[in-house]
Write a protein that holds these residues in place. Structure first.
Motif, PDB file in Angstrom:
ATOM      1  N   PHE A  59       0.830  -1.204   0.000  1.00  0.00           N
ATOM      2  CA  PHE A  59       0.000   0.000   0.000  1.00  0.00           C
ATOM      3  C   PHE A  59       0.866   1.256   0.000  1.00  0.00           C
ATOM      4  N   ALA A  60       1.894   1.259   0.823  1.00  0.00           N
ATOM      5  CA  ALA A  60       2.783   2.424   0.876  1.00  0.00           C
ATOM      6  C   ALA A  60       3.408   2.694  -0.496  1.00  0.00           C
ATOM      7  N   LEU A  61       3.770   1.627  -1.198  1.00  0.00           N
ATOM      8  CA  LEU A  61       4.366   1.777  -2.530  1.00  0.00           C
ATOM      9  C   LEU A  61       3.320   2.210  -3.565  1.00  0.00           C
ATOM     10  N   TRP A  62       2.171   1.560  -3.560  1.00  0.00           N
ATOM     11  CA  TRP A  62       1.193   1.743  -4.633  1.00  0.00           C
ATOM     12  C   TRP A  62       0.482   3.084  -4.540  1.00  0.00           C
ATOM     13  N   ARG A  63       0.209   3.546  -3.325  1.00  0.00           N
ATOM     14  CA  ARG A  63      -0.483   4.829  -3.186  1.00  0.00           C
ATOM     15  C   ARG A  63       0.400   5.980  -3.682  1.00  0.00           C
ATOM     16  N   ALA A  64       1.722   5.782  -3.619  1.00  0.00           N
ATOM     17  CA  ALA A  64       2.651   6.817  -4.080  1.00  0.00           C
ATOM     18  C   ALA A  64       2.937   6.710  -5.578  1.00  0.00           C
ATOM     19  N   ALA A 117     -12.096   1.376 -14.691  1.00  0.00           N
ATOM     20  CA  ALA A 117     -11.494   1.877 -13.446  1.00  0.00           C
ATOM     21  C   ALA A 117     -10.195   2.620 -13.728  1.00  0.00           C
ATOM     22  N   ALA A 118      -9.415   2.121 -14.696  1.00  0.00           N
ATOM     23  CA  ALA A 118      -8.157   2.788 -15.035  1.00  0.00           C
ATOM     24  C   ALA A 118      -8.402   4.213 -15.514  1.00  0.00           C
ATOM     25  N   GLU A 119      -9.442   4.402 -16.308  1.00  0.00           N
ATOM     26  CA  GLU A 119      -9.760   5.740 -16.812  1.00  0.00           C
ATOM     27  C   GLU A 119     -10.359   6.629 -15.718  1.00  0.00           C
ATOM     28  N   GLU A 120     -11.238   6.049 -14.903  1.00  0.00           N
ATOM     29  CA  GLU A 120     -11.952   6.856 -13.906  1.00  0.00           C
ATOM     30  C   GLU A 120     -11.035   7.333 -12.795  1.00  0.00           C
ATOM     31  N   ALA A 121      -9.949   6.608 -12.527  1.00  0.00           N
ATOM     32  CA  ALA A 121      -9.050   6.980 -11.428  1.00  0.00           C
ATOM     33  C   ALA A 121      -8.470   8.375 -11.606  1.00  0.00           C
ATOM     34  N   SER A 122      -8.315   8.834 -12.852  1.00  0.00           N
ATOM     35  CA  SER A 122      -7.767  10.173 -13.083  1.00  0.00           C
ATOM     36  C   SER A 122      -8.799  11.264 -12.838  1.00  0.00           C
ATOM     37  N   ARG A 123     -10.035  10.872 -12.529  1.00  0.00           N
ATOM     38  CA  ARG A 123     -11.090  11.857 -12.276  1.00  0.00           C
ATOM     39  C   ARG A 123     -11.557  11.829 -10.821  1.00  0.00           C
ATOM     40  N   LYS A 163     -13.973  -5.988  -7.454  1.00  0.00           N
ATOM     41  CA  LYS A 163     -13.361  -5.467  -6.241  1.00  0.00           C
ATOM     42  C   LYS A 163     -11.918  -5.014  -6.504  1.00  0.00           C
ATOM     43  N   LEU A 164     -11.188  -5.822  -7.265  1.00  0.00           N
ATOM     44  CA  LEU A 164      -9.792  -5.484  -7.529  1.00  0.00           C
ATOM     45  C   LEU A 164      -9.647  -4.209  -8.347  1.00  0.00           C
ATOM     46  N   ALA A 165     -10.456  -4.056  -9.390  1.00  0.00           N
ATOM     47  CA  ALA A 165     -10.253  -2.948 -10.325  1.00  0.00           C
ATOM     48  C   ALA A 165     -10.342  -1.577  -9.649  1.00  0.00           C
ATOM     49  N   PRO A 166     -11.422  -1.242  -8.933  1.00  0.00           N
ATOM     50  CA  PRO A 166     -11.475   0.090  -8.320  1.00  0.00           C
ATOM     51  C   PRO A 166     -10.483   0.261  -7.186  1.00  0.00           C
ATOM     52  N   ALA A 167     -10.271  -0.803  -6.395  1.00  0.00           N
ATOM     53  CA  ALA A 167      -9.334  -0.689  -5.280  1.00  0.00           C
ATOM     54  C   ALA A 167      -7.929  -0.381  -5.784  1.00  0.00           C
ATOM     55  N   LEU A 168      -7.476  -1.120  -6.776  1.00  0.00           N
ATOM     56  CA  LEU A 168      -6.140  -0.890  -7.318  1.00  0.00           C
ATOM     57  C   LEU A 168      -6.055   0.438  -8.054  1.00  0.00           C
ATOM     58  N   ALA A 169      -7.129   0.821  -8.724  1.00  0.00           N
ATOM     59  CA  ALA A 169      -7.110   2.071  -9.484  1.00  0.00           C
ATOM     60  C   ALA A 169      -6.869   3.282  -8.596  1.00  0.00           C
ATOM     61  N   VAL A 170      -7.465   3.282  -7.393  1.00  0.00           N
ATOM     62  CA  VAL A 170      -7.331   4.460  -6.530  1.00  0.00           C
ATOM     63  C   VAL A 170      -6.082   4.417  -5.668  1.00  0.00           C
ATOM     64  N   GLY A 171      -5.379   3.263  -5.639  1.00  0.00           N
ATOM     65  CA  GLY A 171      -4.144   3.199  -4.877  1.00  0.00           C
ATOM     66  C   GLY A 171      -4.154   2.305  -3.662  1.00  0.00           C
ATOM     67  N   GLY A 197       2.613  -6.113 -14.716  1.00  0.00           N
ATOM     68  CA  GLY A 197       3.564  -5.258 -14.019  1.00  0.00           C
ATOM     69  C   GLY A 197       3.123  -4.780 -12.649  1.00  0.00           C
ATOM     70  N   LEU A 198       2.070  -5.367 -12.086  1.00  0.00           N
ATOM     71  CA  LEU A 198       1.662  -4.970 -10.738  1.00  0.00           C
ATOM     72  C   LEU A 198       2.773  -5.336  -9.762  1.00  0.00           C
ATOM     73  N   PRO A 199       3.256  -4.382  -8.967  1.00  0.00           N
ATOM     74  CA  PRO A 199       4.369  -4.672  -8.065  1.00  0.00           C
ATOM     75  C   PRO A 199       4.012  -5.724  -7.018  1.00  0.00           C
ATOM     76  N   ALA A 200       5.012  -6.466  -6.592  1.00  0.00           N
ATOM     77  CA  ALA A 200       4.828  -7.464  -5.544  1.00  0.00           C
ATOM     78  C   ALA A 200       4.266  -6.808  -4.292  1.00  0.00           C
ATOM     79  N   GLY A 201       3.328  -7.480  -3.658  1.00  0.00           N
ATOM     80  CA  GLY A 201       2.744  -6.985  -2.423  1.00  0.00           C
ATOM     81  C   GLY A 201       1.502  -6.143  -2.596  1.00  0.00           C
ATOM     82  N   VAL A 202       1.242  -5.675  -3.807  1.00  0.00           N
ATOM     83  CA  VAL A 202       0.068  -4.824  -4.010  1.00  0.00           C
ATOM     84  C   VAL A 202      -1.212  -5.658  -4.029  1.00  0.00           C
ATOM     85  N   ALA A 203      -1.150  -6.866  -4.567  1.00  0.00           N
ATOM     86  CA  ALA A 203      -2.316  -7.751  -4.568  1.00  0.00           C
ATOM     87  C   ALA A 203      -1.888  -9.147  -4.177  1.00  0.00           C
ATOM     88  N   GLN A 204      -2.592  -9.735  -3.211  1.00  0.00           N
ATOM     89  CA  GLN A 204      -2.341 -11.104  -2.780  1.00  0.00           C
ATOM     90  C   GLN A 204      -3.581 -11.942  -3.108  1.00  0.00           C
TER      91      GLN A 204
END
Length: 477
Positions: A59-64, A117-123, A163-171, A197-204
């Protein structure tokens, strides 16, 4: 028909795929044959602790990570899902039973969720409030934190993606706990994310005894939000667990969808729409049309037309090209459906089509019950199977009363050509979603969720994305 089952069944924790290695195993069964086709490893308490630690660091990595980079990963995952669609769909059919055409549609819809979700995250916008010169007050939207996501077996790929798509999109980071019955197709979805390319630890991805896994994850202070799709009793149990840690929750629980059919509808067109929808995924759909209330003037014609079409629904293995309906998902379901049908018949319902178990596997015939009284169990409890129940109504008020009688409020449907009547139905029906002359209510840009005992909160649309965001006000003087 190819009989082979080719799936790499493993846990994904901190970027590492973990196989059996002494872990307990759960049998994966082909519901069309009732045969075990594989075994999936179950997470140990140590595995869950490792997943929690990874999710906290992820989370610390992905939110940044800039939103453009997050979006690029989700778009790539969607592209990989489309490239691998046939393989994922075959796994889904072999594990869950639905016809291959439905499985392909589920995979395509899941890819669409990631793209949206990928598109909406920028809004994701905040606000700047009016303040005196030299002062600023801002409202920010930030990812809520690591999420525990629990999804069911009826749409295992789509509902995990939802569940994965919006959660990951927002960080947010996510620990996904899909059903043990369908591990191969869920693992294939997660591999699309890691290969994108999702970094390790972002999704289990963890499997395990549901109660043990949910208690362990929800008790951890690492988890900030719980998202669950499933039955009402389990949802209430998870809500109690979440209350101890004041976790944010989204609950998409069961329903018992009414369908109001008015005498001004195009009857043949309506029947052509409702019968395939009733038996889609063998009725194992949380928004499946089930309680058919039909205006008296067309009731007999509706029943006859429904019964004739029901008799033509061919059941079989989902990989067979001419199959229109597959089996139920597990060994318990045919007996449960049979008990509901027997109870209704004993209380006066007429069996107009089907009504019996199939031969081999976990099959139950597509079934129509007419003249079903309100005191029949199936009129009060969601069958989650291939059974339609019907009863007549007289007036608009009578129809609305029947639709709203139960403590559920997930989805409801109506068929009428009177637009004034349609407007009234949209207002009066107590349900999180209402479809009028359509069953297309689950789309990426619209909220999906219920009221009353059917849960609260939404998945899908901007409302679903909001559920993974925390609101923060920052004041500067």
């Amino acid at each position: 028909m190819t009989q082979g089952y080719d799936a790499d069944l493993a846990l994904l924790i901190n970027g590492s795929w973990k196989l059996g290695e002494g872990r307990d195993l759960f049998p994966v069964v082909d519901p069309a044959r009732g045969e075990t086709i594989a075994e999936v490893p179950l997470a140990t308490p140590a595995d869950l602790d490792e997943a929690l630690d990874a999710a906290e660091k992820g989370f610390a990595l992905w939110r940044a990570t800039p939103v453009e980079q997050r979006a690029a990963v989700l778009h790539k995952a969607a592209a990989l899902m489309r490239e691998r669609s046939e393989a994922i769909a075959r796994l889904l059919t072999q594990e869950q039973g639905k016809p291959l055409a439905e499985a392909r549609g589920e995979v395509a819809g899941s890819a669409g969720l990631f793209d949206w979700a990928a598109e909406e995250a920028s809004r994701i916008y905040g606000r700047v409030l009016v303040r005196p010169t030299g002062q600023r007050s801002m409202v920010l939207k930030q990812p809520v934190g690591p999420v525990a996501a629990f999804s069911p077996w009826n749409f295992p790929v789509y509902l995990m993606a939802k569940k994965l798509a919006p959660a990951l999109a927002v960080g947010c980071s996510v620990i996904a706990k899909p059903p043990e019955e369908t591990p191969g197709c869920c693992g294939a979805l997660m591999r699309c994310l890691t290969d994108a390319g999702l970094p390790a630890g972002v999704a289990q991805l963890v499997h395990g005894v549901p109660d043990a896994v949910s208690r362990h994850l929800i008790a951890s202070p690492v988890i900030r939000k719980v998202s669950f799709t499933g039955s009402i009793p389990v949802g209430k149990h998870l809500m109690r667990l979440a209350a101890d840690g004041v976790k944010r929750i989204t609950m998409e629980l069961g329903g018992h969808a009414p369908v109001l059919v008015f005498d001004d509808c195009d009857l043949e067109k309506t029947l052509d729409i409702v019968v395939p929808q009733k038996f889609r995924n063998a009725g194992q759909v949380c928004v499946s049309p089930t309680r058919f209330f039909v205006q008296e003037a067309i009731y007999d014609r509706f029943i006859d037309g429904f019964a004739a079409r029901t008799a033509g629904v061919k059941t079989g293995h989902g990989l067979d090209a001419d199959t229109k309906m597959g089996p139920l998902a597990n060994v318990r379901r045919p007996d449960a459906i049979a008990a509901l049908v027997e109870d209704a018949a004993a209380k006066g319902a007429r069996v107009m089509a089907g009504g019996h178990r199939g031969n081999g596997g976990f099959f139950f015939e597509p079934t129509l019950l007419a003249d079903v009284p309100d005191n029949a169990d199936i009129m009060n409890n969601e069958p989650f199977g291939p059974v339609a129940v019907a009863a007549p109504f007289t007036t608009l008020e009578d129809a609305i009363g029947k639709a709203n009688r139960l403590p559920y409020g997930l989805a409801a449907f109506a068929f009428t050509e009177n637009m004034r009547q349609a407007n009234l139905l949209g207002d009066a029906i107590e349900s999180g979603m209402v479809g009028i002359n359509t069953f297309a209510i689950s789309v990426p840009d619209a909220p999906f969720g219920g009221i009353k005992d059917s849960g609260f909160g939404s998945e899908g649309g901007v409302e679903g994305m909001e559920s993974y965001l925390a609101t923060k006000a920052v004041h500067m003087a």
